[in-house]
Design an enzyme around this catalytic site. Sequence first.
Site, PDB file in Angstrom:
ATOM      1  N   HIS A 287      33.371  14.958   7.697  1.00 40.86           N
ATOM      2  CA  HIS A 287      33.133  13.975   6.634  1.00 40.86           C
ATOM      3  C   HIS A 287      33.973  12.720   6.813  1.00 40.86           C
ATOM      4  O   HIS A 287      33.651  11.676   6.263  1.00 40.86           O
ATOM      5  CB  HIS A 287      33.435  14.614   5.267  1.00 40.86           C
TER       6      HIS A 287
ATOM      7  N   ASP B  88      36.707   4.692   6.172  1.00 41.67           N
ATOM      8  CA  ASP B  88      36.139   5.738   5.323  1.00 41.67           C
ATOM      9  C   ASP B  88      34.986   6.367   6.082  1.00 41.67           C
ATOM     10  O   ASP B  88      34.220   5.647   6.729  1.00 41.67           O
ATOM     11  CB  ASP B  88      35.602   5.103   4.021  1.00 41.67           C
TER      12      ASP B  88
END
Length: 482
Positions: free
Chosen positions: A150, A349
Amino acid sequence: MVSNRVIDFSAASQAGGVSVAIYDALARHNGFWFGWNGQVEDTETPEMMVSRDGEHATVTMPLTAADYNDFYLGYSNSVLWPVFHNRLDLAQFEAGYYSRYVAVNKKFAAHLAPLIEPNDAIWIHDYHLFPLALELRKHGIENPIGFFLHIPVGPAQALIAIPEHREIARALSAYDLVGVQTHRDVRNLIDFLQQSVFGRLLPSGRIRACDAELDIGCFPVGIDPNDFSDSRVVRDSESPETSRIIGIDRLDYTKGLPQKFRAFGKFLEVFPEHRRRIVLSQFAPPTRESVEAYADIRAELEALSGAINGRYGELDWVPINYIHRPMPRHELRDVYRSSRVCWVTPLMDGMNLVSKEYVASQDPADPGVLILSKFAGAAEQLHDAVLVNPYDPNDMVQGLRQALEMPVDERVARHEKLASVVCKSDSKAWGKTYISALVKAGRRRIGKEQPSARVTEAMKRLGVEPKKKAGSKKSVAAHVGG
Ligand code: ADQ
């Protein structure tokens, strides 16, 4: 599904993108979710807890205090998290962290292996569990095993600074499929496997490393837009004079919060006409507070918001509304919808689900504007956001001005394109595409013969229809075996 932390269904709100993504995907497949229950208990023979809530079933276990300290806070969050976010300066390579990291993965494997049935596909999530496939294989598990990361994959040069980087590369090579969020991550990961264990890109597109072959692919994580689309809230109804700029992030040094606060202070200085007309509402619930770098960022943000509010605030106007706790999930949609701008500017991110949630919550006839960091994985998909460089204060200030002054026709046009991407690349598509690719990759490892009844059955159960070439009995093998 396996991840380090399993969400507590009964909790009112739990911030964190991984849990949200898995929770959404799990509801669509007949599986269970295995991992840590968030409890710390000093026992080496933990009791497994099984629970079911509607479509969600979980099997969880506690960690010991030493596991929590060395595996979770230590290796996972003080080594892997900073390095994969290209923050080598914050990494703490302490002796002992790695051995406990492997030990917890062994423990997970020992408790999970007996629960695996022949038709199961196993989907493991995130950086806490790199070694889990290797450990499961030691228990004789031959099922397809996939991994999804992720978080972003930093440059190979950063990753090979990890003392155990070869072990990490070897662990990754034990998966049938490694999924990441962006094309940038795919490139970095291949680069890392080349530099650490002489991995080779094969003409088939697969990677050969450590005597194994694996698939690496980009599967951008999505949201369920239906969870956010049904808001009746009218923007700024109580105070039409003040526009809210919303920020929702976990309190993490990767999220670029000090840079955002500083840019906001600069904006108020450079454009005094906007004073009293805007408020920055920043939610930032604490996570991993026992890690030193997280305590530092908390103190820095408190000082910054205090200084900006002290300098520009008035008796009846406070420029930054800094809220140090999570927002209940059921309130998110209305808060997004009533905010004129969403300002999410992480320094790096994996994806950033907040940006997608904001887009899905808008009124298409009068949408707000998304300002998004170029360095969020979501920027590879959301080209029509106002894309900014969080390291550049001027770009941040100009981006905010552009968003606040954007005419309605431009807002509508941008939102239409953004919403179409968010809807198309939703959590359903993410889960389905990944699982389909995983089953195919597992099949390739087993061999090129006709798919066994086991794999065909697994595909049926997962809702993945093998495509048939007209008139060809070998069609399933052609698509599944590759
Ligand atoms: P996170 O770093 O946790 O996730 P993000 O993708 O933004 O980041 O997801 C956060 C989720 O938690 C969102 O659903 C959001 O609504 C919720 N959340 C965050 N702050 C909240 C708050 N204050 N109150 C309530 N809810 C809050 C990791 C990676 C990301 C990646 C996701 C999913 O770091 O890059 O996008 O996994 O893969």
